[in-house]
Design a protein around this motif. Structure first.
Motif, PDB file in Angstrom:
ATOM      1  N   TYR A   1      40.121  38.237  42.598  1.00 36.52           N
ATOM      2  CA  TYR A   1      39.746  37.619  41.331  1.00 36.52           C
ATOM      3  C   TYR A   1      38.308  37.964  40.951  1.00 36.52           C
ATOM      4  O   TYR A   1      38.026  38.345  39.806  1.00 36.52           O
ATOM      5  CB  TYR A   1      39.910  36.094  41.388  1.00 36.52           C
ATOM      6  N   LYS A   2      37.378  37.837  41.890  1.00 35.06           N
ATOM      7  CA  LYS A   2      35.972  38.107  41.592  1.00 35.06           C
ATOM      8  C   LYS A   2      35.781  39.545  41.123  1.00 35.06           C
ATOM      9  O   LYS A   2      35.024  39.809  40.179  1.00 35.06           O
ATOM     10  CB  LYS A   2      35.113  37.830  42.824  1.00 35.06           C
TER      11      LYS A   2
ATOM     12  N   ALA B   1      35.486  29.773  42.432  1.00 34.39           N
ATOM     13  CA  ALA B   1      34.996  31.119  42.112  1.00 34.39           C
ATOM     14  C   ALA B   1      34.974  31.390  40.615  1.00 34.39           C
ATOM     15  O   ALA B   1      34.444  32.423  40.183  1.00 34.39           O
ATOM     16  CB  ALA B   1      35.863  32.164  42.807  1.00 34.39           C
TER      17      ALA B   1
ATOM     18  N   ASP C   1      38.576  37.351  46.494  1.00 38.95           N
ATOM     19  CA  ASP C   1      37.878  38.631  46.311  1.00 38.95           C
ATOM     20  C   ASP C   1      38.521  39.441  45.191  1.00 38.95           C
ATOM     21  O   ASP C   1      37.816  40.075  44.383  1.00 38.95           O
ATOM     22  CB  ASP C   1      37.892  39.435  47.608  1.00 38.95           C
TER      23      ASP C   1
END
Length: 366
Positions: free
Chosen positions: A140-141, A194, A138
Motif C-alpha cells: 500500500y505505501k 499507514a 508495504d
C-alpha cells in the motif's frame, strides 16, 4: 423525478472523499477496479529468472521488477482516468496462496487441479492461524507514493481463505473463519495507520456456498471492529445466485457491495430492487471474461442499469471482477471506456436527462 441544475445533488460523504478536486460534474460516480490486472510479460519472465537456481537474477532484481511493474500499472490506471487505483496486484500470485504464505499455521503440499489445465497451490491449515508480520502495508505505501490518487486495497476475506484451503487443524471451517477474521482485522488496522481509507474484502466463496452468509456476516463484524467510520469497507462477491444471500447481506457491516452482473447480462438485477438496496452498489459494468472492449455507449447503458437499483450517490462503477486473464490492451480499453462512460452519465444526470428512479432517459419536453 429527474436531476437537473435546480435539483440539489445528494452527497455521500463516505464515497465523496474520493472525488477528485477538479471533478467537473455535480454528480460523482466513483470509478475503480476490483483488483487484479494483466501482468507485463516481462514481469513473468523476471519471475522465471528469479526461480531459476542457475541464474544470477537475485532477490534485489526481483524486487526491482515488481516495483517497476507496480509503478507501471498504477500509472496505467491513472491514465485510464480511474478515481481510485490499485497496482493491479503485481506482487501477488493467487488470491489465497499469496496470503496463506504470510499466515502462520498454513503449509503447502503441491498444486491441485481446479479446472481444465489450471492448477492452484491449495494450502492446508495445519495449526492455529496466527498473525506474524504485515501482509500488505508495504504494498500500500509503495502504491500510494507512486500515485496522487486514492488507493484501494483488496484483501481476500477470511471465509474464502478458509473455504479454499484444506482444514486439518480446526473442528470446522466456521471456527477457522473467525480466527482468520481477527487476523484480517489486525492487518486492516495497520493499513489504516499507514493511511489507507478504501479496503475491499474479497469473498468469492460466498456466492458458491450461500447458506453460510451468517458466518460471513459474523466474520465481517470482527473485521471492522474498531476500524474508523470514515474508512470505506467494500465486499466483493461474484458468480453465484444472489437471491440466496439477498437481502440478508444488507445486514453486513460494509459500506459497499461490489457485484458481478455484466457477465450475466444483468439477469439478476431485479434481485436487488426489493427490498430497497440500502448500501452503496459497486456495479460491474464491463465483463471481465470477454476479451473485447465494450463501447462507451454500451457501458453507459450498463451504468444506467445501476440507477434502477440505487440513486447516483450510492453508485460506484467498476469491472465485474479482476481482469488479470485478459490481454492487457483489452483490460486498459475496458477501463478507459468505463471512465468515459461514467463521466458521460454524470453529465446527463447534471443536465436532468436521466430519470434517477427508473434509470431510463427522461421524456423529451413537449
Amino acid at each position: 423525478m429527474s436531476a437537473n441544475e435546480d435539483t440539489p445533488v445528494t452527497v455521500n460523504e463516505n464515497k465523496d472523499q474520493f472525488r477528485p478536486a477538479d471533478h467537473e460534474h455535480d454528480h460523482f460516480l466513483l470509478t475503480t477496479v476490483v483488483g487484479s490486472y494483466p501482468k507485463p510479460k516481462w514481469l513473468n519472465r523476471a519471475k522465471e529468472l528469479y526461480q531459476d537456481p542457475d541464474h544470477e537474477f537475485d532477490e534485489d532484481d526481483w524486487q526491482e521488477a515488481k516495483d517497476d511493474a507496480s509503478r507501471l500499472i498504477t500509472a496505467e490506471h491513472e491514465r485510464a482516468g480511474l478515481d481510485a487505483v490499485v497496482d493491479g496486484e503485481m506482487r501477488r500470485n493467487e488470491m489465497v496462496e499469496f496470503f496463506a504464505h504470510r499466515i502462520e499455521g498454513y503449509e503447502f503440499n503441491g498444486p491441485v487441479k481446479v479446472w481444465g489445465h489450471n492448477y492452484f497451490d491449495k494450502p492446508s491449515v495445519v495449526s492455529e492461524v496466527e498473525y506474524d508480520e504485515s501482509w500488505l502495508v508495504d504494498e500500500y505505501k509503495f502504491t500510494a507514493a507512486a500515485s496522487d490518487r486514492p488507493v484501494k486495497v483488496p484483501i481476500t476475506g477470511p471465509y474464502t481463505l478458509a473455504n479454499w484451503s484444506f482444514n486439518e487443524a480446526y473442528d470446522d471451517d466456521e471456527a477457522l473463519t473467525y480466527d482468520l477474521a481477527d487476523l484480517v482485522n489486525e492487518e486492516i488496522e495497520k493499513l489504516v495507520e499507514a493511511g489507507a481509507r478504501y479496503i475491499q474484502i474479497d469473498e468469492p466463496a460466498l456466492a458458491t456456498t450461500p447458506d453460510d452468509h451468517a458466518i460471513v456476516g459474523e466474520a465481517l463484524e470482527r473485521i471492522v471492529a474498531d476500524i474508523p467510520e470514515e474508512v470505506r469497507i467494500g465486499l466483493h462477491v461474484c458468480y453465484g445466485d444472489y437471491s440466496r444471500i439477498y437481502p440478508e447481506i444488507l445486514e453486513f457491516p460494509v459500506d459497499e457491495f461490489d457485484l458481478e452482473l455484466a457477465n450475466g447480462d444483468y439477469e439478476q438485477l431485479d434481485v436487488f430492487k426489493d427490498p430497497e438496496f440500502s448500501k452503496d452498489l459497486a456495479l460491474g459494468v464491463t465483463d471481465a471474461h470477454v476479451a473485447e472492449v465494450e463501447s462507451v455507449e454500451q457501458i453507459e447503458e450498463n451504468i444506467k442499469k445501476g440507477l434502477e437499483v440505487v440513486p447516483p450517490e450510492q453508485l460506484v462503477v467498476s469491472p465485474d471482477c479482476g481482469v488479470k486473464l485478459l490481454p492487457r490492451e483489452v483490460a486498459y480499453g475496458k477501463m478507459a471506456n468505463m471512465v468515459e462512460a461514467a463521466r458521460n452519465v454524470e453529465a446527463d444526470l447534471d443536465a436532468g436527462n436521466i430519470d434517477i428512479e427508473r434509470g431510463a432517459p427522461a421524456p423529451a419536453d413537449d
